[in-house]
Design an enzyme around this catalytic site. Structure first.
Site, PDB file in Angstrom:
ATOM      1  N   LYS A  69      44.705  43.491  38.600  1.00 54.91           N
ATOM      2  CA  LYS A  69      44.555  42.999  40.005  1.00 54.91           C
ATOM      3  C   LYS A  69      45.337  41.813  40.331  1.00 54.91           C
ATOM      4  O   LYS A  69      45.298  40.917  39.854  1.00 54.91           O
ATOM      5  CB  LYS A  69      43.088  42.505  39.984  1.00 54.91           C
ATOM      6  CG  LYS A  69      42.586  42.356  41.696  1.00 54.91           C
ATOM      7  CD  LYS A  69      41.339  41.524  41.972  1.00 54.91           C
ATOM      8  CE  LYS A  69      41.647  40.012  41.963  1.00 54.91           C
ATOM      9  NZ  LYS A  69      42.469  39.766  43.093  1.00 54.91           N
ATOM     10  N   GLU A  94      45.127  18.995  40.400  1.00 54.96           N
ATOM     11  CA  GLU A  94      46.256  19.821  40.638  1.00 54.96           C
ATOM     12  C   GLU A  94      46.163  20.044  42.059  1.00 54.96           C
ATOM     13  O   GLU A  94      45.039  20.619  42.776  1.00 54.96           O
ATOM     14  CB  GLU A  94      45.898  21.322  40.144  1.00 54.96           C
ATOM     15  CG  GLU A  94      47.215  22.072  40.126  1.00 54.96           C
ATOM     16  CD  GLU A  94      47.119  23.333  39.332  1.00 54.96           C
ATOM     17  OE1 GLU A  94      45.979  24.150  39.302  1.00 54.96           O
ATOM     18  OE2 GLU A  94      48.273  23.669  38.769  1.00 54.96           O
ATOM     19  N   SER A 127      43.242  29.532  38.907  1.00 56.41           N
ATOM     20  CA  SER A 127      42.884  27.999  38.882  1.00 56.41           C
ATOM     21  C   SER A 127      41.800  27.782  37.922  1.00 56.41           C
ATOM     22  O   SER A 127      41.272  28.756  37.362  1.00 56.41           O
ATOM     23  CB  SER A 127      42.147  27.909  40.483  1.00 56.41           C
ATOM     24  OG  SER A 127      40.886  28.654  40.405  1.00 56.41           O
ATOM     25  N   GLU A 179      44.975  31.271  31.547  1.00 61.59           N
ATOM     26  CA  GLU A 179      46.073  30.649  31.600  1.00 61.59           C
ATOM     27  C   GLU A 179      45.815  29.855  33.130  1.00 61.59           C
ATOM     28  O   GLU A 179      45.724  30.320  34.314  1.00 61.59           O
ATOM     29  CB  GLU A 179      47.318  31.289  31.699  1.00 61.59           C
ATOM     30  CG  GLU A 179      48.553  30.404  31.535  1.00 61.59           C
ATOM     31  CD  GLU A 179      49.178  29.953  32.737  1.00 61.59           C
ATOM     32  OE1 GLU A 179      48.926  28.891  33.258  1.00 61.59           O
ATOM     33  OE2 GLU A 179      49.907  31.094  33.038  1.00 61.59           O
ATOM     34  N   CYS A 224      51.952  26.443  38.118  1.00 61.95           N
ATOM     35  CA  CYS A 224      50.893  25.760  37.396  1.00 61.95           C
ATOM     36  C   CYS A 224      51.662  24.769  36.247  1.00 61.95           C
ATOM     37  O   CYS A 224      50.837  23.726  36.034  1.00 61.95           O
ATOM     38  CB  CYS A 224      49.993  26.853  36.542  1.00 61.95           C
ATOM     39  SG  CYS A 224      50.878  28.224  35.845  1.00 61.95           S
TER      40      CYS A 224
END
Ligand code: ADP
Length: 490
Positions: free
Chosen positions: A190, A395, A243, A264, A298
Site C-alpha cells: 500500500k 521529528e 511515523s 522503520e 526520516c
C-alpha cells in the site's frame, strides 16, 4: 543581505523537465491478481500535485473487502506460481523489473516529482536509479540464499503486507518488494495516500514484465487500508515505514498475532561538526542533510551539533548558503527545494515553527522567494535551543534545522544520543580516530562520516530505540523475509 548575493541574486533561466512523455490515467483501480480492478466500495480519491494544488488523477480507496481480495490473490500467486518457480527463474523476473525501470526512468522521475513535490534532480538522480539498484541487488540474491545462511534451511514466509510513506514513494516500494520477491514471498503493498502514482506505474510495469498473477498486488487507500493489511489473518509478515506514532499503533495491533514484522520509523539525527572539520564541505553536507527532499527524510540531519569555537563561522556560512538555495517548481532542474508534500504536512511544520518560537528559540528563515500557489517552506534554522526543547527532541519532517553547540567530544556524544530516536547520525572531522570513536558511540543504525544521506542497496538500514525494529537492505534485509530453520542447507 547575504554577502554571496548581489543585485538581488543570480538568476537562472528556467530549465523545466518536459511532461510530454508521461502518461497518467484519469483514474486508477486496484492492482490485484495481475489486473486493475474496481474497488468494492466504488470509492475513489484525488491525488494532487503539491506544487500547483491541481488534481493529477483519482485512485481507488481499498476497503477491508478489497484488502482481503488482494491477500487472497497474493496467497494464490504464492501457492500456484511463485513457490513453484526455481530460484533462478524468480531472479530473472526481478532482473527484468530492474531493467524495465531503468528504461522508463525518466517517466518515473517526472511522475514522482509531480505527485510528491520533490525536485526532479533528486527523483532523477537518487530515487529512480536507487530503486532500480535495489531490484538488481536482490535479484542477484534469489538463487544464492542458501549461501547467505550456511547450515540453515531458508524458507519464504508466504504473503508480505507492506505499507510505505510518501517521502520516497518508488524507492520505498523497491526496498519492500525486491527482497520479499527474491526470498520467494508474494506481496500486497500500500503506497501512501498522497503519493500513489509511481506505485501504480510500477504495477503496470510488473504486468508488462509478465510476472505471474498475484505475485505483486498494489492497493491504494489511507490509514484504514493499512490497518486492514496489518489485521488480515492470512498475512505472514508486515513491513512498515512511516511515523513512529503509526508504527507504535501497528505494533500494538501485532501483539498477539503470529506475524513477523519490521518497522522503520522516525528520526532526529545529529550532524556533529568538530572544529578540525573541512568547514565548507561540512556546511554543504549539512545543507544536503536537512534541506534535501524538503527535510522529508526520516534519516535527515535535522539537528546540528557544532563545536563552539567554529559555531559562528558555520552558522554564518549556513545562512549565506540558505540565501542561494532555489525553492520552487519541482520539475525545474535548477530547483534545490521542492514543494512540501501536502497541506497537512505544511501545517505540521508550521506548528513546529510556532512551537520553536514559543520555546524561546531564535528563528532564522531564508528570504528566498517561493511560489504563490502550492505548499512551500523556506529553509529555516533554530538557534538558542536547549536539549529538552520539543523542536530538538521531536521529528519535524521539514526543512528545519535545530542548532546546538558543544565543547568536548563527550558532550557532543551525549547530546547526539539524547533523543528518543536512533536512526542515523553524521560526524565531520579531519581525524580518523574521532570518527571511529563517534561512530561506535552514536546509537543509530547508520552513521555517515564527512558525508551524509548516502544510500546503497548492499548496506543495511534501520533504527535503534523509537526509530524502529529490524533492518532493511543488504544481507540483513533478507532475513526479514525468510524463515531460518536449523539444518543443512538444501
Ligand atoms: P506520516 O505521518 O509521515 O504521514 P504515516 O505514518 O501516517 O506517515 O503514514 C505512513 C503509511 O502508513 C501511509 O501509507 C499511511 O496510509 C499508513 N497508515 C496510516 N495510519 C495507519 C494505520 N493505523 N495502520 C496502518 N497503516 C497506516
Amino acid at each position: 543581505m547575504s554577502k554571496l548575493q548581489f543585485d538581488g541574486g543570480w538568476e537562472y533561466a528556467p530549465a523545466p523537465e518536459s511532461t510530454d512523455h508521461i502518461e497518467v490515467n484519469e483514474r486508477y483501480g486496484l492492482f490485484i491478481g495481475g489486473e486493475f480492478v474496481e474497488p468494492a466500495s466504488g470509492e475513489y480519491f484525488a491525488t494532487t500535485n503539491p506544487a500547483t494544488e491541481q488534481q493529477l488523477s483519482s485512485v481507488a480507496a481499498a476497503g477491508t473487502e478489497d484488502v482481503d481480495r488482494a491477500v487472497r490473490a497474493a496467497r494464490n500467486g504464492y501457492d500456484k506460481y511463485w513457490s513453484k518457480l526455481s530460484a533462478a527463474d524468480r531472479g530473472k523476473y526481478i532482473f527484468r523489473i530492474a531493467r524495465m525501470l531503468q528504461e522508463r526512468a525518466r517517466e518515473f522521475a517526472v511522475i514522482e516529482s509531480l505527485d510528491g513535490g520533490k525536485p526532479i534532480r533528486e527523483s532523477r538522480d537518487i530515487d529512480i536509479p536507487l530503486a532500480a539498484a535495489h531490484f538488481f541487488y536482490y535479484a542477484g540474491w534469489a538463487d544464492k540464499l542458501d549461501y547467505a545462511y550456511p547450515g540453515r534451511n531458508v524458507r519464504p514466509l508466504g504473503v508480505a503486507g507492506q505499507i510505505i510513506p510518501w517521502n520516497f514513494p518508488l524507492l520505498m516500494a523497491a526496498w519492500k518488494i525486491a527482497p520479499a520477491l527474491a526470498c520467494g514471498n508474494t506481496v500486497v503493498l500500500k503506497p501512501a495516500e498522497t503519493t500513489p502514482l509511481t506505485a501504480l506505474k510500477l504495477a503496470e510495469l510488473v504486468r508488462d514484465a509478465d510476472l505471474p498473477p498475484g505475485v505483486v498486488n498494489i492497493v491504494t487507500g489511507a490509514g484504514d487500508t493499512g490497518a486492514a493489511i496489518v489485521d488480515h489473518g492470512d498475512v505472514d509478515k508486515v513491513a512498515f515505514t512511516g511515523s513512529t506514532a503509526v508504527g507504535r499503533a501497528i505494533m500494538e495491533r501485532l501483539a498477539g498475532q503470529d506475524k513477523k514484522y519490521t518497522l522503520e520509523l522516525g528520526g532526529k539525527a545529529a550532524n556533529i561538526i568538530f572544529a578540525d572539520a573541512a568547514i565548507d564541505q561540512a556546511v554543504e553536507g549539512i545543507v544536503n542533510g536537512i534541506f534535501f527532499n524538503q527535510g522529508h527524510v526520516c534519516c535527515a540531519g535535522s539537528r546540528l551539533l557544532v563545536q563552539e569555537s567554529v559555531a559562528d563561522e558555520v552558522i554564518a556560512k549556513l545562512r549565506d548558503r540558505m540565501e542561494t538555495l532555489i525553492v520552487g517548481d519541482p520539475l525545474d532542474k535548477n530547483t534545490d527545494i521542492g514543494a512540501i508534500n501536502s497541506a497537512a504536512q505544511l501545517e505540521r511544520i508550521e506548528h513546529y515553527l510556532k512551537l520553536g518560537r514559543s520555546e524561546g528559540a531564535d528563528v532564522y528563515q531564508s528570504s528566498v522567494p517561493v511560489p504563490k500557489q502550492g505548499y512551500w517552506c523556506r529553509p529555516t534554522l533554530f538557534t538558542g535551543v536547549s536539549q529538552s526543547n520539543r523542536v530538538v527532541q521531536e521529528e519535524i519532517f521539514g526543512p528545519v534545522l535545530a542548532i546546538q553547540t558543544f565543547r568536548t567530544f563527550g558532550e557532543a556524544l551525549e547530546k547526539a544520543n539524547n533523543t528518543p530516536y536512533g536512526l542515523s547520525g553524521g560526524v565531520w572531522t579531519d581525524k580518523g580516530a574521532k570518527i571511529f570513536r563517534m561512530t561506535q558511540g552514536i546509537r543509530a543504525g547508520v552513521v555517515w562520516a564527512n558525508t551524509f544521506n548516502k544510500f546503497d542497496p548492499t548496506s543495511p538500514f534501520g533504527g535503534y530505540k523509537e526509530s524502529g525494529v529490524g533492518r532493511e537492505g543488504g544481507l540483513h534485509g533478507l532475513s526479514a523475509y525468510l524463515d531460518l530453520v536449523a539444518g543443512e542447507a538444501a
